[in-house]
Motif scaffolding. Structure first.
Motif, PDB file in Angstrom:
ATOM      1  N   LYS A   1      10.173   8.343   0.197  1.00 42.84           N
ATOM      2  CA  LYS A   1      10.081   9.619   1.217  1.00 42.84           C
ATOM      3  C   LYS A   1       9.890  10.854   0.723  1.00 42.84           C
TER       4      LYS A   1
ATOM      5  N   GLU B   1      -1.448  14.122   3.782  1.00 45.81           N
ATOM      6  CA  GLU B   1      -1.187  13.307   5.259  1.00 45.81           C
ATOM      7  C   GLU B   1      -2.390  12.860   5.278  1.00 45.81           C
TER       8      GLU B   1
ATOM      9  N   ASP C   1      -2.310  10.873   9.006  1.00 43.68           N
ATOM     10  CA  ASP C   1      -2.272   9.732  10.148  1.00 43.68           C
ATOM     11  C   ASP C   1      -2.451   8.733  10.502  1.00 43.68           C
ATOM     12  N   ASN C   2      -0.509   7.787  10.855  1.00 47.97           N
ATOM     13  CA  ASN C   2      -1.047   7.193  10.968  1.00 47.97           C
ATOM     14  C   ASN C   2      -0.761   5.771  10.275  1.00 47.97           C
TER      15      ASN C   2
ATOM     16  N   ALA D   1      -0.174   6.864   5.951  1.00 52.79           N
ATOM     17  CA  ALA D   1       0.694   7.654   5.334  1.00 52.79           C
ATOM     18  C   ALA D   1       1.005   9.296   4.022  1.00 52.79           C
ATOM     19  N   LYS D   2       1.995   9.557   3.950  1.00 54.54           N
ATOM     20  CA  LYS D   2       1.531  10.667   2.782  1.00 54.54           C
ATOM     21  C   LYS D   2       2.118  10.282   1.682  1.00 54.54           C
TER      22      LYS D   2
ATOM     23  N   ASP E   1       4.473   7.734   0.823  1.00 53.14           N
ATOM     24  CA  ASP E   1       5.479   7.551   1.992  1.00 53.14           C
ATOM     25  C   ASP E   1       4.760   7.011   3.253  1.00 53.14           C
ATOM     26  N   PHE E   2       4.575   5.590   3.777  1.00 54.51           N
ATOM     27  CA  PHE E   2       3.807   4.925   4.513  1.00 54.51           C
ATOM     28  C   PHE E   2       4.279   4.311   5.753  1.00 54.51           C
ATOM     29  N   ASN E   3       3.802   4.500   6.115  1.00 58.42           N
ATOM     30  CA  ASN E   3       3.595   4.039   8.075  1.00 58.42           C
ATOM     31  C   ASN E   3       3.281   2.361   7.045  1.00 58.42           C
TER      32      ASN E   3
ATOM     33  N   LEU F   1       3.351   0.086  10.079  1.00 58.51           N
ATOM     34  CA  LEU F   1       2.844  -0.529  10.459  1.00 58.51           C
ATOM     35  C   LEU F   1       1.370  -0.696  10.002  1.00 58.51           C
ATOM     36  N   ALA F   2       1.021   0.123   9.344  1.00 57.78           N
ATOM     37  CA  ALA F   2      -0.725   0.782   8.530  1.00 57.78           C
ATOM     38  C   ALA F   2      -1.201  -0.884   7.965  1.00 57.78           C
TER      39      ALA F   2
ATOM     40  N   ILE G   1      -4.323   1.927   2.988  1.00 60.26           N
ATOM     41  CA  ILE G   1      -2.676   2.805   2.344  1.00 60.26           C
ATOM     42  C   ILE G   1      -3.173   3.206   1.261  1.00 60.26           C
TER      43      ILE G   1
END
Length: 305
Positions: A37, A63, A65-66, A68-69, A81-83, A85-86, A91
């Motif tokens: 996180k 960050e 969008d859609n 990762a951070k 902190d990855f999505n 679904l990405a 990533i």
């Protein structure tokens, strides 16, 4: 599962798999990459903060969008902190580029936007305009028997004797589909690794030939797209050479402090004391074989090292 890698001159431990990196063995990592996180804010006050990006002396936040951070700290930690679904390659792209540039700056090293080959106990680096043919030229030189060192990024570090040397980033050449067709080489037939989803650009690995050593830079070739009828070249000196060279800094917006900008300046000046800089102007439509032939003439005959 933890993976141990070597890339960008660093021993890297990661719980994210990176096929781009070289497997390695070591006891202590220089950099640890972890999937965890990530907070939306830096721990300390940012020096620059805009468009979902923030930076200070020790920290960097990005960050996407859609996707990762990302959070980097003191050149030793990258948290991702990855999505879920990405796409995994997407990533990694942002980490390999912008985030890693921030990490290298945190470690007082300088990334340079250039490809490179090994030549006579040193490096010839090929930099310049986007789309000017840096990777295609290096691939052509590889096809002709030269030894590739790095594609797209090299890492500059100043030693105790003040000599600046360069290390390779990671062993992958990135080529557009049309460049692959023009090269007509069995070295670049396998298009299994897509550099970025939705783009006709492919990665070709050279893990077995990857060189972890550092080398001095002997020559800088700057490729530029100009309104010319044929490929032309000219060696530059002094302020003109420095102006062209500093334009090749990688992610210069991350040079957030006077000390980093001074370090970048000092390293480039030190390199130019011992390296020739040649600007190669090419037309917008250019046969890669003609460009390659010109580059080889510069390397072997016109400006021998």
């Amino acid at each position: 599962m933890l993976f141990n890698y070597w890339a960008f001159g660093l021993k890297i431990q990661s719980d994210i798999e990176f096929p781009e990196f070289v497997n390695s063995e070591f006891d202590m990592a220089d950099l640890v990459i972890s999937s965890r996180k990530v907070s939306n804010k830096l721990k300390s006050k940012p020096l620059i903060e805009e468009n979902k990006e923030a930076i200070n002396e020790d920290e960097y936040y990005l960050e996407v969008d859609n996707v990762a951070k990302y959070y980097a700290y003191q050149g030793k930690i990258i948290d991702v902190d990855f999505n879920p679904l990405a796409d995994s390659r997407t990533i990694r792209i942002y980490l390999l580029a912008t985030v890693m540039a921030a990490v290298l700056h945190q470690r007082n090293t300088i990334p340079l936007h250039a490809s490179s080959i090994k030549w006579k106990n040193g490096l010839i680096i090929i930099s310049g305009d986007s789309g000017a043919g840096k990777s295609t030229t290096v691939s052509g030189l590889l096809k002709s028997g030269y030894s590739i060192f790095s594609d797209d990024v090299i890492v500059l570090k100043q030693g105790e004797n003040q000599e600046v040397q360069a290390r390779a980033s990671y062993p992958m050449i990135k080529l557009w589909d049309d460049a692959i067709e023009k090269l007509q080489s069995e070295l670049f037939e396998n298009r299994n690794f897509v550099v970025k989803p939705g783009y006709d650009k492919f990665g070709f690995f050279f893990h077995e030939q990857f060189d972890r050593n550092s080398y001095p830079i002997k020559m800088i070739l700057v490729l530029k797209i100009k309104e010319v009828d044929q490929v032309e070249y000219q060696e530059l000196h002094g302020g003109e050479a420095f102006k062209e060279f500093i334009a090749q800094s990688y992610r210069p917006n991350l040079l957030h402090s006077n000390s980093l900008r001074a370090l970048n300046y000092a390293m480039l000046v030190a390199i130019l004391k011992n390296a020739k800089l040649v600007v190669v102007n090419r037309p917008s439509v250019c046969n890669p074989e003609i460009l390659l032939s010109t580059i080889e003439t510069i390397i072997q005959h016109e400006y021998p090292l």
